[in-house]
Design a protein around this motif. Structure first.
Motif, short mmCIF file in Angstrom:
data_model
loop_
_atom_site.label_atom_id
_atom_site.label_comp_id
_atom_site.label_asym_id
_atom_site.label_seq_id
_atom_site.Cartn_x
_atom_site.Cartn_y
_atom_site.Cartn_z
N THR A 1 21.76 -71.03 -72.31
CA THR A 1 22.46 -71.77 -73.35
C THR A 1 23.35 -72.79 -72.67
O THR A 1 24.01 -72.49 -71.67
CB THR A 1 23.30 -70.83 -74.24
N THR B 1 22.26 -86.31 -85.83
CA THR B 1 20.99 -85.60 -85.70
C THR B 1 20.01 -86.36 -84.79
O THR B 1 19.11 -85.76 -84.22
CB THR B 1 20.34 -85.35 -87.07
N VAL C 1 20.50 -84.92 -81.47
CA VAL C 1 19.82 -83.63 -81.40
C VAL C 1 18.34 -83.83 -81.10
O VAL C 1 17.78 -83.17 -80.22
CB VAL C 1 20.00 -82.83 -82.72
N THR D 1 16.36 -82.62 -77.75
CA THR D 1 15.25 -81.68 -77.93
C THR D 1 13.97 -82.22 -77.32
O THR D 1 13.27 -81.52 -76.58
CB THR D 1 15.03 -81.40 -79.44
N THR E 1 16.19 -75.12 -78.90
CA THR E 1 16.91 -75.28 -80.15
C THR E 1 18.24 -75.95 -79.83
O THR E 1 19.02 -75.43 -79.02
CB THR E 1 17.17 -73.92 -80.82
N ASP F 1 21.74 -77.31 -81.49
CA ASP F 1 22.57 -77.17 -82.70
C ASP F 1 23.73 -78.16 -82.62
O ASP F 1 24.59 -78.06 -81.76
CB ASP F 1 23.09 -75.74 -82.78
N TRP F 2 23.71 -79.13 -83.53
CA TRP F 2 24.74 -80.16 -83.54
C TRP F 2 26.11 -79.57 -83.86
O TRP F 2 27.12 -79.96 -83.29
CB TRP F 2 24.35 -81.25 -84.53
N THR G 1 27.43 -76.61 -83.25
CA THR G 1 28.06 -75.88 -82.14
C THR G 1 28.01 -76.67 -80.84
O THR G 1 28.60 -76.25 -79.84
CB THR G 1 27.37 -74.52 -81.91
N GLN H 1 25.47 -76.98 -78.87
CA GLN H 1 24.81 -76.16 -77.87
C GLN H 1 23.30 -76.28 -77.97
O GLN H 1 22.75 -76.53 -79.04
CB GLN H 1 25.21 -74.69 -78.02
#
Length: 90
Positions: A18, A27, A30, A34, A47, A49-50, A52, A54
């Motif tokens: 992580t 996004t 993100v 990704t 994965t 996550d915007w 968090t 992470q």
């Protein structure tokens, strides 16, 4: 008669890490992260996550190292820090 049967390699031991990512604003960020991580050899899941900030990445450590993941993120202009040490994926 001696017949050789090819031995198939067992499934690779997958690892999950992580990452904390700095500088994500939307996004689109993100999606860019990704896409960059998923393009690395041996990555089986990613994965981002915007909310968090992470990313969780599952990969084959025989094909990709954590430094390659960090470089892929940094190449896009984001800061990154490993949150969890590599752990065997379930």
């Amino acid at each position: 008669m001696n017949t050789r049967i090819p031995i198939q390699n067992p499934s690779p031991q997958l690892t999950t890490t992580t990452w904390q990512i700095g500088g994500m604003h939307c996004t689109g960020c993100v999606q860019a992260i990704t896409t960059a991580i998923e393009a690395l050899p041996g990555v089986t899941a990613c994965t981002v996550d915007w909310a968090t900030a992470q990313a969780t990445v599952t990969y084959d450590p025989g094909q990709t190292l954590p430094t390659a993941i960090a470089q892929a993120i940094a190449h896009l202009g984001y800061s990154t820090q490993l949150v969890t040490e590599p752990q065997a994926a379930l």
